[in-house]
Design a protein around this motif. Structure first.
Motif, PDB file in Angstrom:
ATOM      1  N   ASN A   1       0.850  -1.191   0.000  1.00 47.84           N
ATOM      2  CA  ASN A   1       0.000   0.000   0.000  1.00 47.84           C
ATOM      3  C   ASN A   1       0.885   1.240   0.000  1.00 47.84           C
ATOM      4  OD1 ASN A   1       0.630   0.841   2.692  1.00 47.84           O
ATOM      5  ND2 ASN A   1      -0.930  -0.528   3.500  1.00 47.84           N
ATOM      6  N   ARG A   2       0.269   2.406  -0.126  1.00 47.82           N
ATOM      7  CA  ARG A   2       1.021   3.655  -0.253  1.00 47.82           C
ATOM      8  C   ARG A   2       1.802   4.026   1.001  1.00 47.82           C
ATOM      9  NH1 ARG A   2      -0.719   7.654  -4.225  1.00 47.82           N
ATOM     10  NH2 ARG A   2      -2.219   6.698  -5.613  1.00 47.82           N
ATOM     11  N   MET A   3       1.428   3.515   2.164  1.00 49.61           N
ATOM     12  CA  MET A   3       2.060   3.912   3.421  1.00 49.61           C
ATOM     13  C   MET A   3       3.370   3.180   3.705  1.00 49.61           C
ATOM     14  SD  MET A   3       0.255   6.328   4.395  1.00 49.61           S
ATOM     15  CE  MET A   3       1.113   6.602   5.915  1.00 49.61           C
ATOM     16  N   VAL A   4       3.679   2.129   2.980  1.00 48.98           N
ATOM     17  CA  VAL A   4       4.887   1.362   3.251  1.00 48.98           C
ATOM     18  C   VAL A   4       6.139   2.169   2.933  1.00 48.98           C
ATOM     19  CG1 VAL A   4       6.203  -0.684   2.591  1.00 48.98           C
ATOM     20  CG2 VAL A   4       3.744  -0.846   2.959  1.00 48.98           C
ATOM     21  N   VAL A   5       6.178   2.819   1.783  1.00 51.70           N
ATOM     22  CA  VAL A   5       7.382   3.544   1.366  1.00 51.70           C
ATOM     23  C   VAL A   5       7.731   4.671   2.339  1.00 51.70           C
ATOM     24  CG1 VAL A   5       8.443   4.906  -0.477  1.00 51.70           C
ATOM     25  CG2 VAL A   5       7.072   2.900  -1.048  1.00 51.70           C
ATOM     26  N   PRO A   6       6.796   5.575   2.708  1.00 50.70           N
ATOM     27  CA  PRO A   6       7.172   6.591   3.698  1.00 50.70           C
ATOM     28  C   PRO A   6       7.526   5.996   5.053  1.00 50.70           C
ATOM     29  CG  PRO A   6       5.022   7.104   2.735  1.00 50.70           C
ATOM     30  CD  PRO A   6       5.457   5.800   2.181  1.00 50.70           C
ATOM     31  N   GLY A   7       6.897   4.873   5.426  1.00 44.57           N
ATOM     32  CA  GLY A   7       7.219   4.237   6.699  1.00 44.57           C
ATOM     33  C   GLY A   7       8.642   3.713   6.723  1.00 44.57           C
ATOM     34  N   VAL A   8       9.060   3.030   5.650  1.00 48.84           N
ATOM     35  CA  VAL A   8      10.427   2.516   5.566  1.00 48.84           C
ATOM     36  C   VAL A   8      11.411   3.677   5.488  1.00 48.84           C
ATOM     37  CG1 VAL A   8      12.030   1.184   4.142  1.00 48.84           C
ATOM     38  CG2 VAL A   8       9.744   0.311   4.569  1.00 48.84           C
ATOM     39  N   HIS A   9      11.061   4.715   4.738  1.00 55.21           N
ATOM     40  CA  HIS A   9      11.940   5.881   4.615  1.00 55.21           C
ATOM     41  C   HIS A   9      12.173   6.535   5.976  1.00 55.21           C
ATOM     42  CE1 HIS A   9      13.137   9.999   3.378  1.00 55.21           C
ATOM     43  NE2 HIS A   9      13.829   9.306   2.507  1.00 55.21           N
ATOM     44  N   SER A  10      11.132   6.675   6.778  1.00 51.55           N
ATOM     45  CA  SER A  10      11.303   7.287   8.097  1.00 51.55           C
ATOM     46  C   SER A  10      12.136   6.383   9.008  1.00 51.55           C
ATOM     47  CB  SER A  10       9.953   7.598   8.732  1.00 51.55           C
ATOM     48  OG  SER A  10       9.278   6.420   9.085  1.00 51.55           O
ATOM     49  N   GLN A  11      12.012   5.073   8.879  1.00 54.43           N
ATOM     50  CA  GLN A  11      12.833   4.171   9.684  1.00 54.43           C
ATOM     51  C   GLN A  11      14.305   4.258   9.285  1.00 54.43           C
ATOM     52  OE1 GLN A  11      10.603   0.485   9.140  1.00 54.43           O
ATOM     53  NE2 GLN A  11      10.201   0.512  11.344  1.00 54.43           N
ATOM     54  N   VAL A  12      14.587   4.365   7.994  1.00 54.02           N
ATOM     55  CA  VAL A  12      15.972   4.499   7.543  1.00 54.02           C
ATOM     56  C   VAL A  12      16.559   5.814   8.053  1.00 54.02           C
ATOM     57  CG1 VAL A  12      17.440   4.786   5.501  1.00 54.02           C
ATOM     58  CG2 VAL A  12      15.719   2.981   5.550  1.00 54.02           C
ATOM     59  N   ARG A  13      15.786   6.903   8.011  1.00 51.80           N
ATOM     60  CA  ARG A  13      16.271   8.182   8.560  1.00 51.80           C
ATOM     61  C   ARG A  13      16.534   8.066  10.053  1.00 51.80           C
ATOM     62  NH1 ARG A  13      11.898  11.515   5.940  1.00 51.80           N
ATOM     63  NH2 ARG A  13      11.091  11.286   8.038  1.00 51.80           N
ATOM     64  N   GLN A  14      15.642   7.368  10.768  1.00 58.93           N
ATOM     65  CA  GLN A  14      15.819   7.181  12.208  1.00 58.93           C
ATOM     66  C   GLN A  14      17.111   6.421  12.496  1.00 58.93           C
ATOM     67  OE1 GLN A  14      12.687   4.928  14.054  1.00 58.93           O
ATOM     68  NE2 GLN A  14      13.648   4.969  16.064  1.00 58.93           N
ATOM     69  N   VAL A  15      17.386   5.362  11.746  1.00 63.05           N
ATOM     70  CA  VAL A  15      18.592   4.573  11.957  1.00 63.05           C
ATOM     71  C   VAL A  15      19.825   5.387  11.599  1.00 63.05           C
ATOM     72  CG1 VAL A  15      19.835   2.530  11.166  1.00 63.05           C
ATOM     73  CG2 VAL A  15      17.428   2.368  11.685  1.00 63.05           C
ATOM     74  N   GLU A  16      19.751   6.200  10.543  1.00 61.06           N
ATOM     75  CA  GLU A  16      20.886   7.060  10.189  1.00 61.06           C
ATOM     76  C   GLU A  16      21.189   8.040  11.320  1.00 61.06           C
ATOM     77  OE1 GLU A  16      19.489   8.701   6.496  1.00 61.06           O
ATOM     78  OE2 GLU A  16      20.723   7.322   5.325  1.00 61.06           O
ATOM     79  N   MET A  17      20.150   8.617  11.914  1.00 67.89           N
ATOM     80  CA  MET A  17      20.367   9.531  13.050  1.00 67.89           C
ATOM     81  C   MET A  17      20.965   8.779  14.230  1.00 67.89           C
ATOM     82  SD  MET A  17      17.203  12.262  12.890  1.00 67.89           S
ATOM     83  CE  MET A  17      16.217  11.268  13.955  1.00 67.89           C
ATOM     84  N   MET A  18      20.500   7.555  14.481  1.00 65.61           N
ATOM     85  CA  MET A  18      21.055   6.759  15.568  1.00 65.61           C
ATOM     86  C   MET A  18      22.528   6.433  15.303  1.00 65.61           C
ATOM     87  SD  MET A  18      17.807   4.176  16.216  1.00 65.61           S
ATOM     88  CE  MET A  18      18.772   2.937  17.021  1.00 65.61           C
ATOM     89  N   ALA A  19      22.873   6.177  14.037  1.00 63.46           N
ATOM     90  CA  ALA A  19      24.261   5.865  13.685  1.00 63.46           C
ATOM     91  C   ALA A  19      25.158   7.086  13.889  1.00 63.46           C
ATOM     92  CB  ALA A  19      24.336   5.384  12.246  1.00 63.46           C
ATOM     93  N   ASN A  20      24.644   8.274  13.615  1.00 62.53           N
ATOM     94  CA  ASN A  20      25.442   9.494  13.790  1.00 62.53           C
ATOM     95  C   ASN A  20      25.614   9.850  15.267  1.00 62.53           C
ATOM     96  OD1 ASN A  20      25.779   9.789  11.058  1.00 62.53           O
ATOM     97  ND2 ASN A  20      23.994  11.108  10.832  1.00 62.53           N
ATOM     98  N   GLN A  21      24.651   9.483  16.094  1.00 59.55           N
ATOM     99  CA  GLN A  21      24.706   9.798  17.519  1.00 59.55           C
ATOM    100  C   GLN A  21      25.486   8.749  18.304  1.00 59.55           C
ATOM    101  OE1 GLN A  21      20.656  10.207  18.723  1.00 59.55           O
ATOM    102  NE2 GLN A  21      20.394  12.168  17.694  1.00 59.55           N
ATOM    103  N   ALA A  22      25.610   7.542  17.758  1.00 56.68           N
ATOM    104  CA  ALA A  22      26.263   6.456  18.503  1.00 56.68           C
ATOM    105  C   ALA A  22      27.754   6.716  18.660  1.00 56.68           C
ATOM    106  CB  ALA A  22      26.029   5.135  17.792  1.00 56.68           C
TER     107      ALA A  22
END
Length: 147
Positions: free
Chosen positions: A126-147
């Motif tokens: 459905n249409r909500m999967v792509v923005p959901g995965v995109h927000s999770q990838v951004r979240q993990v990138e932020m976690m990687a920069n803060q770690a």
């Protein structure tokens, strides 16, 4: 764990049970835990079926291979044929359109120091999967920069 979404239970007040997140895809667990397909991120480590690597210094990339097609629904074609006696009215049914979403989102993680890379595919239904995965990838990138 697989990349399939799980059902989220609700309390009698309509709130999710503690520790469950009713996100679009996939459901997340405790704070600091993210799952994208079969990639898990927890406690500063990226866990995959092929091995693990530290979260710090990891690079993430996402590619959207989803397709949205507009089609005339079957019910509109049937009504246009059945109501052929009302010529102009039956042609209006052919103006009805529905969207069909298909494809997948590819998520890649790599770590240069450990010579580690892994790719997973998340199906798009459905249409909500792509923005959901995109927000999770951004979240993990932020976690990687803060770690």
């Amino acid at each position: 764990m697989t990349g399939c979404p799980r059902l989220v239970g609700m309390t009698t007040q309509g709130q999710p049970y503690p520790g469950q997140y009713p996100g679009p895809y996939p459901a997340s667990g405790p704070v600091g835990f993210v799952q994208i397909g079969d990639i898990q991120v927890r406690d500063g480590t990226v866990l995959t079926p092929a091995g693990s690597c530290p979260l710090r210094g990891s690079r993430w990339m996402m590619m959207d291979h989803s397709v949205i097609e507009q089609r005339t629904p079957v019910w509109a074609i049937v009504l246009a044929v059945v109501l052929v006696w009302f010529f102009l009215l039956s042609l209006l049914f052919l103006l009805a359109k529905e969207d069909r979403v298909s494809g997948f989102v590819e998520v890649m993680v790599s770590h240069d120091e450990n010579r580690f890379s892994y790719r997973t595919v998340v199906p798009v239904f459905n249409r909500m999967v792509v923005p959901g995965v995109h927000s999770q990838v951004r979240q993990v990138e932020m976690m990687a920069n803060q770690a």
